[in-house]
Enzyme design. Structure first.
Site, PDB file in Angstrom:
ATOM      1  N   ASN A  24      -1.249 -14.110  10.365  1.00 28.09           N
ATOM      2  CA  ASN A  24      -2.068 -15.243   9.930  1.00 28.09           C
ATOM      3  C   ASN A  24      -3.523 -14.819  10.105  1.00 28.09           C
ATOM      4  OD1 ASN A  24      -3.424 -17.629   9.492  1.00 28.09           O
ATOM      5  ND2 ASN A  24      -2.167 -18.858  10.859  1.00 28.09           N
ATOM      6  N   ARG A  62       0.678 -15.452   5.902  1.00 27.66           N
ATOM      7  CA  ARG A  62       0.311 -16.827   5.559  1.00 27.66           C
ATOM      8  C   ARG A  62      -0.866 -16.781   4.586  1.00 27.66           C
ATOM      9  NH1 ARG A  62      -3.857 -20.714   8.455  1.00 27.66           N
ATOM     10  NH2 ARG A  62      -3.416 -22.643   7.342  1.00 27.66           N
ATOM     11  N   HIS A 121      -0.787 -27.349   5.006  1.00 24.19           N
ATOM     12  CA  HIS A 121       0.214 -27.424   6.095  1.00 24.19           C
ATOM     13  C   HIS A 121       1.642 -27.445   5.545  1.00 24.19           C
ATOM     14  CE1 HIS A 121      -3.130 -29.715   8.435  1.00 24.19           C
ATOM     15  NE2 HIS A 121      -3.166 -28.427   8.761  1.00 24.19           N
ATOM     16  N   ARG A 180     -13.366 -33.255  10.757  1.00 22.97           N
ATOM     17  CA  ARG A 180     -13.436 -33.586   9.325  1.00 22.97           C
ATOM     18  C   ARG A 180     -13.344 -35.095   9.135  1.00 22.97           C
ATOM     19  NH1 ARG A 180      -8.692 -29.506   8.086  1.00 22.97           N
ATOM     20  NH2 ARG A 180      -9.739 -27.511   8.402  1.00 22.97           N
ATOM     21  N   GLU A 194       2.793 -33.711  18.883  1.00 24.40           N
ATOM     22  CA  GLU A 194       3.813 -33.319  19.865  1.00 24.40           C
ATOM     23  C   GLU A 194       3.440 -33.686  21.298  1.00 24.40           C
ATOM     24  OE1 GLU A 194       4.537 -29.109  19.382  1.00 24.40           O
ATOM     25  OE2 GLU A 194       4.535 -29.318  17.190  1.00 24.40           O
ATOM     26  N   GLU A 216       5.508 -22.761  12.512  1.00 21.98           N
ATOM     27  CA  GLU A 216       5.132 -22.202  11.213  1.00 21.98           C
ATOM     28  C   GLU A 216       5.434 -20.708  11.128  1.00 21.98           C
ATOM     29  OE1 GLU A 216       1.396 -24.180   9.467  1.00 21.98           O
ATOM     30  OE2 GLU A 216       1.237 -24.593  11.610  1.00 21.98           O
TER      31      GLU A 216
END
Length: 398
Positions: free
Chosen positions: A7, A91, A180, A241, A335, A385
């Site tokens: 990644n 990714r 995502h 954001r 989580e 992921e």
């Protein structure tokens, strides 16, 4: 088969080596400050000690070389040679409309990814650099591109089009893409597996709540809507954001503050979200949760506003799917923040949601947090992921 998952960011590189048979992570790490003074690599073999080494990394090729060196190190490595790495999964943030699924990387694929650079100027070029670095050092190892946007390519036209002149879609492919996707795919499938139900028979809403956050509606195994748009700025309030705003706000602030478009975009991307809303207190939900519990007005306002926005998206996706069977919380906040889950679910009485508070206070576990008599099942499903990327890679190279 061992799969190396990469990644790659503009100045960082996360990696994991995963045994595809056991699906166990046998080593992982992070290269930081690539091309910047003070660069370092962190490497942790399964069952071993974490190692941190400060070393020059002028570019991503050197970072990849250090990763491969760490994995094959005589003392702390987990493989004897690079021949034991069967494939590399990369990714890729944006695949535009070109990629609705993962794909083996070829020169043609590289060119197509590059053509999506305008849609993700901070991410795709870095992803390509990572691929090129791996191809240079591992020229005979198959490589796979796994796209953040691919899972959402099943959205119907009415879900992804904007109310803008159609020519902008025709000329520039301006539409909603979502992100995502690897996480939304993994979590929705895992929820069905845990419940022992057919994925294709369920209506699932996934709330991926981290510093970047998004919600998706997965109906009968396909994504039909998601909250992020052309870029990851649309949708939920996030760490820094803004999420959804009236676009005229940009003009209003520009005139009042004398800012140009780049400065306004910096405000929306890096100075807004829960950080801005909390009066610049923090973008870390652990700080906000502590403040909420201590009665801090800024934290209370921020947490309530954030959770209201999540609940509002859940409600809209219940309408989009004409019902819901399962609601999943995942990622760092989803989580590990019982307060967030509780505040969101307070808005979901219309779905017959009833939360088991004892179960809800567990963190990072694969668990149903709704009571047995809850009309809608609410779950926490830790995302993975890297494993999802490894699975996609294996499926294409076996």
């Amino acid at each position: 088969m061992n799969i190396l998952v990469i990644n790659c960011g503009s100045s960082s590189l996360k990696f994991q080596l995963i045994d595809s048979e056991t699906e166990k992570c046998i080593a992982k790490g992070l290269c930081e400050r690539i091309g910047i003074e003070g660069s370092q690599i962190t490497y942790t073999p399964d069952g071993g000690e974490k190692e941190q080494t400060v070393t020059p990394m002028p570019d991503h090729t050197e970072a990849i070389r250090l990763v491969l060196e760490a994995l094959t190190n005589e003392k702390t490595g987990v493989v004897k040679s690079l021949d034991e790495i069967g494939a590399v999964g990369h990714r890729i943030v944006h695949g535009g409309e070109k990629f609705a699924a993962s794909t083996i990387i070829t020169d043609e694929v590289m060119k197509a990814i590059e053509e999506c650079n305008d849609l993700a100027p901070l991410h795709n070029p870095a992803n390509l650099i990572g691929i090129n670095a791996c191809r240079k050092l591992m020229p005979t190892t198959p490589m796979v591109a796994v796209f953040d946007t691919a899972f959402h390519q099943t959205m119907p036209e009415e879900a992804y089009m904007y109310g803008l002149p159609y020519e902008y879609y025709e000329k520039y492919k301006i539409r909603r893409y979502g992100f995502h996707g690897t996480s939304h795919s993994y979590v929705s499938k895992k929820a069905a597996e845990v419940l022992g139900k057919k994925y294709e028979d369920l209506k699932i809403i996934v709330c991926h709540l981290g510093n970047g956050a998004s919600v998706s509606a997965v109906k009968n195994g396909k994504c039909v809507d998601t909250s992020m748009g052309l870029t990851p700025l649309e949708g939920l309030i996030m760490g820094t954001r803004s999420g959804d705003i009236d676009p005229a706000i940009m003009e209003f602030i520009a005139h009042k503050e004398g800012k140009n478009i780049d400065e306004i975009m910096t405000v929306l991307n890096k100075k807004s979200g829960v950080y801005g809303l909390s009066n610049n207190l923090s973008s870390d939900f652990r700080d906000l949760e502590a403040g909420y519990n201590n009665g801090d007005a800024h934290c209370i306002r921020t947490m309530n506003t954030y959770c209201y926005r999540v609940a509002k998206y859940i409600g809209s996706y219940v309408a989009a799917m004409n019902g819901v069977d399962v609601i999943c919380f995942t990622a760092g906040i989803g989580e590990n923040a019982p307060l967030v889950r509780s505040l969101v679910c307070e808005h979901l009485g219309f779905l017959g949601v009833s939360i088991d508070e004892e179960a809800n206070h567990k963190r990072g576990e694969e668990i149903a947090i709704s009571t047995p008599d809850s009309k809608t099942t609410v779950m926490v499903i830790p995302t993975n992921e890297e494993l999802a990327i490894a699975r996609e890679t294996v499926s294409l190279v076996k």
